[in-house]
Design a protein around this motif. Sequence first.
Motif, PDB file in Angstrom:
ATOM      1  N   GLN A  56       0.805  -1.207   0.000  1.00  0.00           N
ATOM      2  CA  GLN A  56       0.000   0.000   0.000  1.00  0.00           C
ATOM      3  C   GLN A  56       0.847   1.269   0.000  1.00  0.00           C
ATOM      4  O   GLN A  56       0.310   2.349  -0.177  1.00  0.00           O
ATOM      5  CB  GLN A  56      -0.930  -0.012   1.212  1.00  0.00           C
ATOM      6  CG  GLN A  56      -1.924  -1.169   1.216  1.00  0.00           C
ATOM      7  CD  GLN A  56      -2.801  -1.163   2.441  1.00  0.00           C
ATOM      8  OE1 GLN A  56      -2.661  -0.314   3.313  1.00  0.00           O
ATOM      9  NE2 GLN A  56      -3.726  -2.127   2.513  1.00  0.00           N
ATOM     10  N   GLU A  57       2.114   1.124   0.236  1.00  0.00           N
ATOM     11  CA  GLU A  57       3.005   2.283   0.233  1.00  0.00           C
ATOM     12  C   GLU A  57       3.582   2.467  -1.163  1.00  0.00           C
ATOM     13  O   GLU A  57       4.240   1.569  -1.690  1.00  0.00           O
ATOM     14  CB  GLU A  57       4.141   2.080   1.250  1.00  0.00           C
ATOM     15  CG  GLU A  57       3.694   2.194   2.689  1.00  0.00           C
ATOM     16  CD  GLU A  57       3.369   3.627   3.051  1.00  0.00           C
ATOM     17  OE1 GLU A  57       3.898   4.544   2.399  1.00  0.00           O
ATOM     18  OE2 GLU A  57       2.576   3.826   3.980  1.00  0.00           O
ATOM     19  N   PRO A  58       3.368   3.606  -1.809  1.00  0.00           N
ATOM     20  CA  PRO A  58       3.969   3.816  -3.130  1.00  0.00           C
ATOM     21  C   PRO A  58       5.484   3.975  -2.998  1.00  0.00           C
ATOM     22  O   PRO A  58       5.992   4.445  -1.969  1.00  0.00           O
ATOM     23  CB  PRO A  58       3.297   5.106  -3.613  1.00  0.00           C
ATOM     24  CG  PRO A  58       2.892   5.807  -2.365  1.00  0.00           C
ATOM     25  CD  PRO A  58       2.545   4.737  -1.382  1.00  0.00           C
ATOM     26  N   PRO A  59       6.224   3.573  -3.992  1.00  0.00           N
ATOM     27  CA  PRO A  59       7.691   3.686  -3.914  1.00  0.00           C
ATOM     28  C   PRO A  59       8.140   5.143  -3.995  1.00  0.00           C
ATOM     29  O   PRO A  59       7.355   6.048  -4.322  1.00  0.00           O
ATOM     30  CB  PRO A  59       8.159   2.887  -5.125  1.00  0.00           C
ATOM     31  CG  PRO A  59       7.026   2.969  -6.081  1.00  0.00           C
ATOM     32  CD  PRO A  59       5.772   2.981  -5.248  1.00  0.00           C
ATOM     33  N   ALA A  60       9.395   5.368  -3.694  1.00  0.00           N
ATOM     34  CA  ALA A  60       9.942   6.729  -3.695  1.00  0.00           C
ATOM     35  C   ALA A  60      10.058   7.307  -5.093  1.00  0.00           C
ATOM     36  O   ALA A  60      10.205   8.520  -5.258  1.00  0.00           O
ATOM     37  CB  ALA A  60      11.328   6.739  -3.018  1.00  0.00           C
ATOM     38  N   GLU A  61      10.006   6.445  -6.130  1.00  0.00           N
ATOM     39  CA  GLU A  61      10.152   6.947  -7.490  1.00  0.00           C
ATOM     40  C   GLU A  61       8.828   7.404  -8.084  1.00  0.00           C
ATOM     41  O   GLU A  61       8.768   7.767  -9.260  1.00  0.00           O
ATOM     42  CB  GLU A  61      10.753   5.865  -8.405  1.00  0.00           C
ATOM     43  CG  GLU A  61      12.170   5.482  -8.046  1.00  0.00           C
ATOM     44  CD  GLU A  61      12.215   4.429  -6.957  1.00  0.00           C
ATOM     45  OE1 GLU A  61      11.120   4.040  -6.491  1.00  0.00           O
ATOM     46  OE2 GLU A  61      13.317   3.996  -6.583  1.00  0.00           O
ATOM     47  N   ALA A  62       7.745   7.391  -7.323  1.00  0.00           N
ATOM     48  CA  ALA A  62       6.448   7.770  -7.854  1.00  0.00           C
ATOM     49  C   ALA A  62       6.412   9.263  -8.147  1.00  0.00           C
ATOM     50  O   ALA A  62       7.126  10.062  -7.541  1.00  0.00           O
ATOM     51  CB  ALA A  62       5.343   7.395  -6.878  1.00  0.00           C
ATOM     52  N   LEU A  63       5.519   9.640  -9.055  1.00  0.00           N
ATOM     53  CA  LEU A  63       5.396  11.026  -9.484  1.00  0.00           C
ATOM     54  C   LEU A  63       3.990  11.530  -9.219  1.00  0.00           C
ATOM     55  O   LEU A  63       3.022  10.781  -9.282  1.00  0.00           O
ATOM     56  CB  LEU A  63       5.706  11.167 -10.980  1.00  0.00           C
ATOM     57  CG  LEU A  63       7.131  10.808 -11.441  1.00  0.00           C
ATOM     58  CD1 LEU A  63       7.227  10.923 -12.942  1.00  0.00           C
ATOM     59  CD2 LEU A  63       8.146  11.707 -10.776  1.00  0.00           C
ATOM     60  N   GLY A  64       3.873  12.814  -8.960  1.00  0.00           N
ATOM     61  CA  GLY A  64       2.583  13.477  -8.896  1.00  0.00           C
ATOM     62  C   GLY A  64       1.674  12.923  -7.826  1.00  0.00           C
ATOM     63  O   GLY A  64       2.059  12.661  -6.691  1.00  0.00           O
TER      64      GLY A  64
END
Length: 528
Positions: free
Chosen positions: A454-462
Amino acid sequence: MPQKSGLGDLRSDGGGYHSSSSTMKGYLVSCSVPKSKQKRQLLCLGCVDKLMGQLRLSTDAESVSLCDRGHNEQDALLFERQASGSWRQTLELTNELLEAVVISNESTVSRKRPKKAEAESALNRGMQAGSRAREMLPEAHLGIAAQAALFLSGVLEGTCRLVIPAGMDACEANPPRLYMTYWDHNRARPKALGKPSKEKAMLEESWWDGSGHSNCSCDRGRLARDAPCVHKLVLAALGATGLQQGDLPTARELGRGAGLVEQVGVDSTGRFFAARSSPRGVSPAHKMLHRSVEGVWYCQGKRDGCPSQHDCSHILAAKLAIQAGHVHFVQGLLLGQDALSRARQWLEQWDGALPLLGGSGGSSELRASCEGAGEEEAHLMGLISGQRHEPAGCAGADCFCQEHQQLFGVAEPSTSQNQGADVSEPWRGLRRSKQWWRSHAGGAPSTAAPQRVQEPPAEALGKDAIRCWVASCGSCTLEGAQRGCQHEGKGRAPVMVQETQAVQVTQPKLSQLSDAPDFHDPWVMRLR
């Protein structure tokens, strides 16, 4: 057709009743309305005597004739006196006669050339550029070193000035900064101190920077870092004995006296001041100011971007210094004959490259050292700039070119992400729909900690990089939020990792500029 004229009284001069235009008062009337006119035209006798011929009064004072008409034309009778004593015009003033009078009048009138508009003048200058060679004096063909020697000769004669800034020793052998007289490199002559014009100019400033290079504020010295000018050569020639052993100025020394306002000169038009260009910067460059006797200010920075409609920061600093009485006065540099002779000798031996303060060589040696740099360093600089290299020279997965896109390009999800058993679905960087979140809502118990998936990775955008949302108020300050929000309107603020490369969550369209604090980044208002 004979008609009544406007001839006034005539008097005899005792010599045959001859009269001139100064004693005759009257006028002729045209026989018809000329073309492009609305009524008949009048022609005074003064213009008739000046442009058509000579007026002559008869001996019995009963008629006036026009003599000496020229072009082989016969004399003509202008006026006759009637029995009632009034005068009657006998000469028909036709349109041909009036046109001849106008042509004669144009040859006697000296008219000024009409003033052209600025746009037309600029266009004409551009069309005439290069058609006429610029007039150059014999001194203008001299080199920079020879012109620098002329500048030193002008110091002895009094036409050139060397001014030491406030707070520096006037007898220092190698001054780090100097104010100098403006020098015209095209005509090889100085300009007197004054408000900028064709014959006058303000002082120029030359100094040594922290890397050992000489700088100048004149137009020629600002062309390039290694561009020689008269002021740079004079600064180097005066300190020629201590160039190699001189210490480089530190940032503290260059920033010393940032808030000082110096008076560098005075003349009949007013006073001249020097104010720091950027008080918080490292460069010691100054802007020259002029205050007229009437109190009108002029800043030299107008050519570099200072506002012309209101006072700039340099003029405001000078006004405050004058009101507080904190204006510092500069003094001239004291030079002896030995110092001037050593400076001239250095100029005669100058090799064409500007010297470096604290170094044994000039810019030529610096360029040679740059050319001899290692291949590895050149290869690394090429990779940083994004240049591609040969496939045979690539080091594989550990090569720098593989990391260039992640370091300097757009952040993208890493392809080497661990696909362990605890990850039920790999992160694809796609936007999740409401149906997907609704189907995954009951997957984990409410009391347990959220799973890693459920945690998005650090490379996610916007929007995909948002961890959660927290309640916030755009009207509360930081102190007010600690005491508790008293406003009815509640907002939400996104929580993201500090290193996340994100975009603005909302893109408001404002109808007026005053709405910006209410709609653009309202959560930043808490940090007042």
